[in-house]
Design an enzyme around this catalytic site. Structure first.
Site, short mmCIF file in Angstrom:
data_model
loop_
_atom_site.label_atom_id
_atom_site.label_comp_id
_atom_site.label_asym_id
_atom_site.label_seq_id
_atom_site.Cartn_x
_atom_site.Cartn_y
_atom_site.Cartn_z
N ASP A 131 7.54 -6.38 -11.35
CA ASP A 131 8.42 -7.00 -12.33
C ASP A 131 7.58 -8.03 -13.10
O ASP A 131 6.47 -8.38 -12.68
CB ASP A 131 9.58 -7.68 -11.61
CG ASP A 131 10.46 -8.50 -12.53
OD1 ASP A 131 10.89 -7.96 -13.57
OD2 ASP A 131 10.67 -9.69 -12.23
N ASP A 138 8.91 -11.27 -15.45
CA ASP A 138 9.38 -12.66 -15.39
C ASP A 138 9.73 -13.06 -13.96
O ASP A 138 10.56 -12.41 -13.31
CB ASP A 138 10.62 -12.84 -16.27
CG ASP A 138 10.33 -12.61 -17.74
OD1 ASP A 138 9.62 -13.43 -18.33
OD2 ASP A 138 10.81 -11.59 -18.29
N ASP A 164 11.36 -10.23 -7.92
CA ASP A 164 11.94 -11.51 -7.49
C ASP A 164 13.45 -11.51 -7.49
O ASP A 164 14.06 -12.54 -7.16
CB ASP A 164 11.45 -12.64 -8.40
CG ASP A 164 12.04 -12.54 -9.81
OD1 ASP A 164 11.96 -11.43 -10.40
OD2 ASP A 164 12.57 -13.54 -10.32
#
Length: 238
Positions: A16, A18, A178
């Site tokens: 991922d 961000d 995250d």
């Protein structure tokens, strides 16, 4: 003479963006506040960001406006998205930077022949532009965004499409993220997941059911990747 089995293909590690690869929170908050200022709304903070990110700029703006008691009509959204994109792209890379240990970890994986990719719900043009400004594009065999395909995380096809573009094998892939979208897309696609706790999840990442958690990219080794792929395959086979 029996044929010698071919060695397994190098694994593909999908990240991922961000909150996983990059700490983007300062620039996201600044561009989001610039955007909603056009509606005279109170600015959001980093604490709000964990509830806002994960589905791209459009959803982030919608959520921020709703948070400030100003739900949007559909026709009001396009100019706000454009305002966000212009501000965000125009200020790249801003104060965004890779998380500690990331570059060393990617060098470590690449030196062993591993493939790397990015699968983000951020617009593809913004993801590409940001990684290019940070001189990180060269590490990745594929970079896909929320508008690359007709579907986005947690839809499995976003991850499987990214794996295909990177020339990877779904049986030799791992997803790192995250947030719930990252862990969910890995589960939906049938690949093991690694969670990082330093990103923007609004709940503790251990509650999301990842296969493994790392607290620093120093822990991202080829041995860990191979262990997760092996253990995940064994679990699925039971």
């Amino acid at each position: 003479m029996p044929l010698t089995p071919a060695p397994p293909r190098p694994a593909l590690v999908v990240f991922d963006l961000d909150g996983t690869l990059l700490d983007t929170h300062v620039d996201l908050v600044e561009s989001l506040n610039h955007t909603i200022a056009a509606l005279d709304l109170e600015p959001v903070s980093y604490d709000d960001l964990t509830h806002l990110v994960g589905q791209g700029a459009r959803v982030m703006i919608e959520r921020a406006c709703r948070l400030r008691g100003h739900p949007l009509e559909s026709e009001a959204l396009p100019p706000l998205v454009e305002r966000f994109v212009v501000h965000y792209a125009g200020n790249m890379p801003g104060r965004t930077q890779p998380y500690p240990g990331l570059v060393a970890a990617m060098d470590r994986l690449k030196s062993q022949g591993y493939r790397l990719a990015v699968c983000t719900n951020k617009m593809e043009s913004l993801a590409l532009g940001l990684l290019d400004k940070l001189e990180l594009t060269r590490y990745f065999d594929a970079i896909t965004g929320g508008d690359t395909f007709e579907y986005r995380k947690p839809d499995a096809r976003h991850l499987t499409g990214t794996i295909d573009r990177a020339g990877g094998d779904i049986a030799r892939a791992v997803m790192i993220g995250d947030s719930v979208n990252d862990i969910a897309v890995a589960g939906n696609a049938g690949v093991p997941s690694i969670a990082v706790p330093f990103g923007y999840s609004d709940v503790p990442v251990n509650t999301l059911g990842p296969d493994h958690i790392i607290t620093h990219f120093d822990e991202l080794t080829t041995e860990l990747v191979e262990m997760l792929i092996r253990d995940f395959a064994a679990k699925v086979a039971v």
